[in-house]
Design a protein around this motif. Structure first.
Motif, PDB file in Angstrom:
ATOM      1  N   GLU A  54       5.404  21.897   8.504  1.00  0.00           N
ATOM      2  CA  GLU A  54       5.157  20.457   8.367  1.00  0.00           C
ATOM      3  C   GLU A  54       6.350  19.781   7.720  1.00  0.00           C
ATOM      4  N   LEU A  55       6.593  18.558   8.165  1.00  0.00           N
ATOM      5  CA  LEU A  55       7.651  17.712   7.608  1.00  0.00           C
ATOM      6  C   LEU A  55       7.036  16.437   7.073  1.00  0.00           C
ATOM      7  N   GLU A  56       7.588  15.951   6.001  1.00  0.00           N
ATOM      8  CA  GLU A  56       7.293  14.609   5.518  1.00  0.00           C
ATOM      9  C   GLU A  56       8.529  13.786   5.849  1.00  0.00           C
ATOM     10  N   VAL A  57       8.359  12.800   6.711  1.00  0.00           N
ATOM     11  CA  VAL A  57       9.471  11.968   7.154  1.00  0.00           C
ATOM     12  C   VAL A  57       9.314  10.586   6.538  1.00  0.00           C
ATOM     13  N   THR A  58      10.379  10.117   5.931  1.00  0.00           N
ATOM     14  CA  THR A  58      10.392   8.751   5.425  1.00  0.00           C
ATOM     15  C   THR A  58      11.226   7.927   6.395  1.00  0.00           C
ATOM     16  N   PHE A  59      10.608   6.907   6.954  1.00  0.00           N
ATOM     17  CA  PHE A  59      11.223   6.044   7.965  1.00  0.00           C
ATOM     18  C   PHE A  59      11.096   4.601   7.489  1.00  0.00           C
ATOM     19  N   PRO A  99      14.674   5.523  15.804  1.00  0.00           N
ATOM     20  CA  PRO A  99      15.616   4.643  16.479  1.00  0.00           C
ATOM     21  C   PRO A  99      16.990   4.649  15.797  1.00  0.00           C
ATOM     22  N   ALA A 100      18.011   4.405  16.572  1.00  0.00           N
ATOM     23  CA  ALA A 100      19.370   4.320  16.041  1.00  0.00           C
ATOM     24  C   ALA A 100      19.424   3.298  14.902  1.00  0.00           C
ATOM     25  N   ASN A 101      20.211   3.612  13.887  1.00  0.00           N
ATOM     26  CA  ASN A 101      20.511   2.751  12.733  1.00  0.00           C
ATOM     27  C   ASN A 101      19.379   2.603  11.722  1.00  0.00           C
ATOM     28  N   ALA A 102      18.231   3.228  11.957  1.00  0.00           N
ATOM     29  CA  ALA A 102      17.097   3.105  11.041  1.00  0.00           C
ATOM     30  C   ALA A 102      17.237   4.089   9.874  1.00  0.00           C
ATOM     31  N   PRO A 103      17.033   3.628   8.632  1.00  0.00           N
ATOM     32  CA  PRO A 103      17.067   4.537   7.484  1.00  0.00           C
ATOM     33  C   PRO A 103      15.915   5.542   7.554  1.00  0.00           C
ATOM     34  N   HIS A 104      16.248   6.821   7.282  1.00  0.00           N
ATOM     35  CA  HIS A 104      15.234   7.867   7.331  1.00  0.00           C
ATOM     36  C   HIS A 104      15.720   9.112   6.589  1.00  0.00           C
ATOM     37  N   GLY A 105      14.815  10.039   6.415  1.00  0.00           N
ATOM     38  CA  GLY A 105      15.096  11.348   5.836  1.00  0.00           C
ATOM     39  C   GLY A 105      13.849  12.191   6.012  1.00  0.00           C
ATOM     40  N   PHE A 106      13.966  13.477   5.756  1.00  0.00           N
ATOM     41  CA  PHE A 106      12.789  14.331   5.840  1.00  0.00           C
ATOM     42  C   PHE A 106      12.829  15.388   4.759  1.00  0.00           C
ATOM     43  N   ARG A 107      11.659  15.968   4.514  1.00  0.00           N
ATOM     44  CA  ARG A 107      11.505  17.075   3.577  1.00  0.00           C
ATOM     45  C   ARG A 107      10.424  17.983   4.125  1.00  0.00           C
ATOM     46  N   VAL A 108      10.653  19.298   4.054  1.00  0.00           N
ATOM     47  CA  VAL A 108       9.650  20.264   4.507  1.00  0.00           C
ATOM     48  C   VAL A 108       8.571  20.350   3.440  1.00  0.00           C
ATOM     49  N   THR A 109       7.318  20.111   3.839  1.00  0.00           N
ATOM     50  CA  THR A 109       6.197  20.129   2.894  1.00  0.00           C
ATOM     51  C   THR A 109       5.287  21.341   3.073  1.00  0.00           C
ATOM     52  N   SER A 110       5.506  22.126   4.116  1.00  0.00           N
ATOM     53  CA  SER A 110       4.670  23.317   4.304  1.00  0.00           C
ATOM     54  C   SER A 110       5.088  24.399   3.317  1.00  0.00           C
ATOM     55  N   ALA A 111       4.177  25.341   3.081  1.00  0.00           N
ATOM     56  CA  ALA A 111       4.426  26.445   2.144  1.00  0.00           C
ATOM     57  C   ALA A 111       5.440  27.433   2.703  1.00  0.00           C
ATOM     58  N   THR A 112       5.637  27.412   4.014  1.00  0.00           N
ATOM     59  CA  THR A 112       6.633  28.268   4.659  1.00  0.00           C
ATOM     60  C   THR A 112       7.662  27.378   5.355  1.00  0.00           C
ATOM     61  N   ALA A 113       8.723  27.988   5.838  1.00  0.00           N
ATOM     62  CA  ALA A 113       9.779  27.226   6.512  1.00  0.00           C
ATOM     63  C   ALA A 113       9.219  26.458   7.706  1.00  0.00           C
ATOM     64  N   ALA A 114       9.801  25.328   7.967  1.00  0.00           N
ATOM     65  CA  ALA A 114       9.471  24.551   9.165  1.00  0.00           C
ATOM     66  C   ALA A 114      10.560  24.814  10.196  1.00  0.00           C
ATOM     67  N   ARG A 115      10.133  24.949  11.436  1.00  0.00           N
ATOM     68  CA  ARG A 115      11.075  25.075  12.549  1.00  0.00           C
ATOM     69  C   ARG A 115      10.822  23.911  13.479  1.00  0.00           C
ATOM     70  N   PHE A 116      11.894  23.219  13.820  1.00  0.00           N
ATOM     71  CA  PHE A 116      11.749  22.065  14.685  1.00  0.00           C
ATOM     72  C   PHE A 116      13.018  21.851  15.484  1.00  0.00           C
ATOM     73  N   LEU A 117      12.869  21.150  16.591  1.00  0.00           N
ATOM     74  CA  LEU A 117      14.003  20.792  17.425  1.00  0.00           C
ATOM     75  C   LEU A 117      14.433  19.383  17.076  1.00  0.00           C
ATOM     76  N   CYS A 118      15.735  19.177  17.038  1.00  0.00           N
ATOM     77  CA  CYS A 118      16.312  17.863  16.772  1.00  0.00           C
ATOM     78  C   CYS A 118      17.156  17.492  17.978  1.00  0.00           C
ATOM     79  N   LEU A 119      16.779  16.419  18.645  1.00  0.00           N
ATOM     80  CA  LEU A 119      17.496  15.919  19.805  1.00  0.00           C
ATOM     81  C   LEU A 119      18.283  14.696  19.371  1.00  0.00           C
ATOM     82  N   CYS A 120      19.595  14.718  19.552  1.00  0.00           N
ATOM     83  CA  CYS A 120      20.470  13.594  19.180  1.00  0.00           C
ATOM     84  C   CYS A 120      21.024  12.970  20.451  1.00  0.00           C
ATOM     85  N   VAL A 121      20.709  11.691  20.684  1.00  0.00           N
ATOM     86  CA  VAL A 121      21.123  10.969  21.880  1.00  0.00           C
ATOM     87  C   VAL A 121      21.960   9.773  21.447  1.00  0.00           C
TER      88      VAL A 121
END
Length: 182
Positions: free
Chosen positions: A87-92, A108-130
């Motif tokens: 799980e991720l906690e994303v601040t947008f 969306p492009a130019n939008a302030p954001h960040g994330f933090r993993v909130t699960s007890a184990t590692a999070a695995r996710f794909l990040c697509l950059c366009v």
């Protein structure tokens, strides 16, 4: 109000010819030859580079331990996360939301954001950059690792500070900006 959604009738009559100079790219995240990088406490594997996609996008497999994640930032390209596990906690734009396995989020492009993993184990996710380029930033600031699941090296406080200075110095070149913590 009139619907302005394009219809098949409004699309060009002919598609361009198939570009036979480009091939399909099949990638296994554990195959030899991929670039695996330690970015903070996480391991990022570059699956597809802009050079693999005709400059359209980059795809990165991210494995980030609990509490890991980048500081608030923004950039001029679209970014999409698809969570495979954890799980991720994303601040947008100052609002926080939780992403779970199976969910996707587009930033969306130019939008302030960040994330933090909130699960007890590692999070695995794909990040697509366009469009692409973020993979080059990660290569410039990350440490090479032998595999997708290799842990990031333990860095001294001086090494962490040096990585932060390097990332800040390269941000503008890669169309990114780090923001103050909220």
């Amino acid at each position: 109000m009139a619907d302005t959604t394009p219809t098949f009738a409004s699309l060009p009559a002919e598609l361009p010819a198939d570009d036979l100079s480009r091939a399909a790219t099949l990638v296994d995240p554990d195959e030899p030859g991929l670039t695996h990088l330690a970015i903070g406490p996480g391991t990022y594997t570059i699956l597809l580079r802009g050079s693999d996609t005709g400059g359209a996008y980059a795809l990165i497999d991210m494995l980030v331990p609990p509490n890991g994640g980048p500081p608030p930032h923004r950039h001029d390209f679209e970014e999409m996360f698809h969570v495979l596990q954890g799980e991720l906690e994303v601040t947008f734009r100052g609002e926080t939301m939780r992403l779970r396995a199976g969910q996707s989020l587009n930033i969306p492009a130019n939008a302030p954001h960040g994330f933090r993993v909130t699960s007890a184990t590692a999070a695995r996710f794909l990040c697509l950059c366009v469009g692409p380029g973020q993979e080059e930033f990660f290569e410039a600031v990350g440490d090479r690792l032998p595999s997708r699941t290799a842990p990031a090296p333990r860095l001294s406080s001086e090494e962490v500070a040096a990585k932060r200075v390097l990332a800040l110095s390269l941000a503008a070149r890669f169309r990114s900006e780090f923001l103050p913590p909220r």
